[in-house]
Scaffold this active site. Sequence first.
Site, PDB file in Angstrom:
ATOM      1  N   GLY A   1       0.979   7.249   2.678  1.00  0.00           N
ATOM      2  CA  GLY A   1       0.081   8.387   2.555  1.00  0.00           C
ATOM      3  C   GLY A   1      -1.334   7.983   2.193  1.00  0.00           C
ATOM      4  O   GLY A   1      -2.223   8.808   2.176  1.00  0.00           O
ATOM      5  N   CYS A   2      -1.573   6.702   1.892  1.00  0.00           N
ATOM      6  CA  CYS A   2      -2.931   6.235   1.585  1.00  0.00           C
ATOM      7  C   CYS A   2      -3.567   5.724   2.869  1.00  0.00           C
ATOM      8  O   CYS A   2      -2.988   4.926   3.581  1.00  0.00           O
ATOM      9  CB  CYS A   2      -2.925   5.101   0.561  1.00  0.00           C
ATOM     10  SG  CYS A   2      -2.525   5.650  -1.091  1.00  0.00           S
ATOM     11  N   VAL A   3      -4.745   6.194   3.148  1.00  0.00           N
ATOM     12  CA  VAL A   3      -5.447   5.794   4.359  1.00  0.00           C
ATOM     13  C   VAL A   3      -6.127   4.462   4.164  1.00  0.00           C
ATOM     14  O   VAL A   3      -6.638   4.161   3.139  1.00  0.00           O
ATOM     15  CB  VAL A   3      -6.506   6.860   4.758  1.00  0.00           C
ATOM     16  CG1 VAL A   3      -7.234   6.464   6.007  1.00  0.00           C
ATOM     17  CG2 VAL A   3      -5.821   8.196   4.937  1.00  0.00           C
TER      18      VAL A   3
ATOM     19  N   LYS B   1       0.852  -1.191   0.000  1.00  0.00           N
ATOM     20  CA  LYS B   1       0.000   0.000   0.000  1.00  0.00           C
ATOM     21  C   LYS B   1       0.886   1.237   0.000  1.00  0.00           C
ATOM     22  O   LYS B   1       1.849   1.316   0.772  1.00  0.00           O
ATOM     23  CB  LYS B   1      -0.880  -0.013   1.258  1.00  0.00           C
ATOM     24  CG  LYS B   1      -1.897   1.077   1.319  1.00  0.00           C
ATOM     25  CD  LYS B   1      -2.751   0.878   2.575  1.00  0.00           C
ATOM     26  CE  LYS B   1      -3.821   1.922   2.667  1.00  0.00           C
ATOM     27  NZ  LYS B   1      -4.660   1.685   3.861  1.00  0.00           N
TER      28      LYS B   1
END
Length: 111
Positions: free
Chosen positions: A109-111, A106
């Site tokens: 910075g991606c939630v 993943k």
Amino acid sequence: MSGYDVNGSVVEHDEEGYLTDIGQWTKDVAGIIAKAENIDMTDEHWEVVNFLRDYYDEYQIAPAVRILVKEMTKKYGKEKGDQKALYALFPYGPAKQACKIAGLPKPTGCV
């Protein structure tokens, strides 16, 4: 831990569907992940997936969407690097969803 059934073998993934061992990625694995994500893979999808895999090979990190847009624009031009076009291909996030299909971690910075 769960897994994707790929040609009679199990390829493990985490609770969000990202592979736990990126070395187990194949195009067959990508197809199964894409199907689970409700994505019908086209040449345009594969172009993004292959770009992400090349980027990861070079930098050892999955790019956040802002960097993905910038680098795709640099390599392929504004039309293919357009954020709206990338979201049309990967509606749940061009970095997040495409990285999952590409067998990559993943993006940061991606939630």
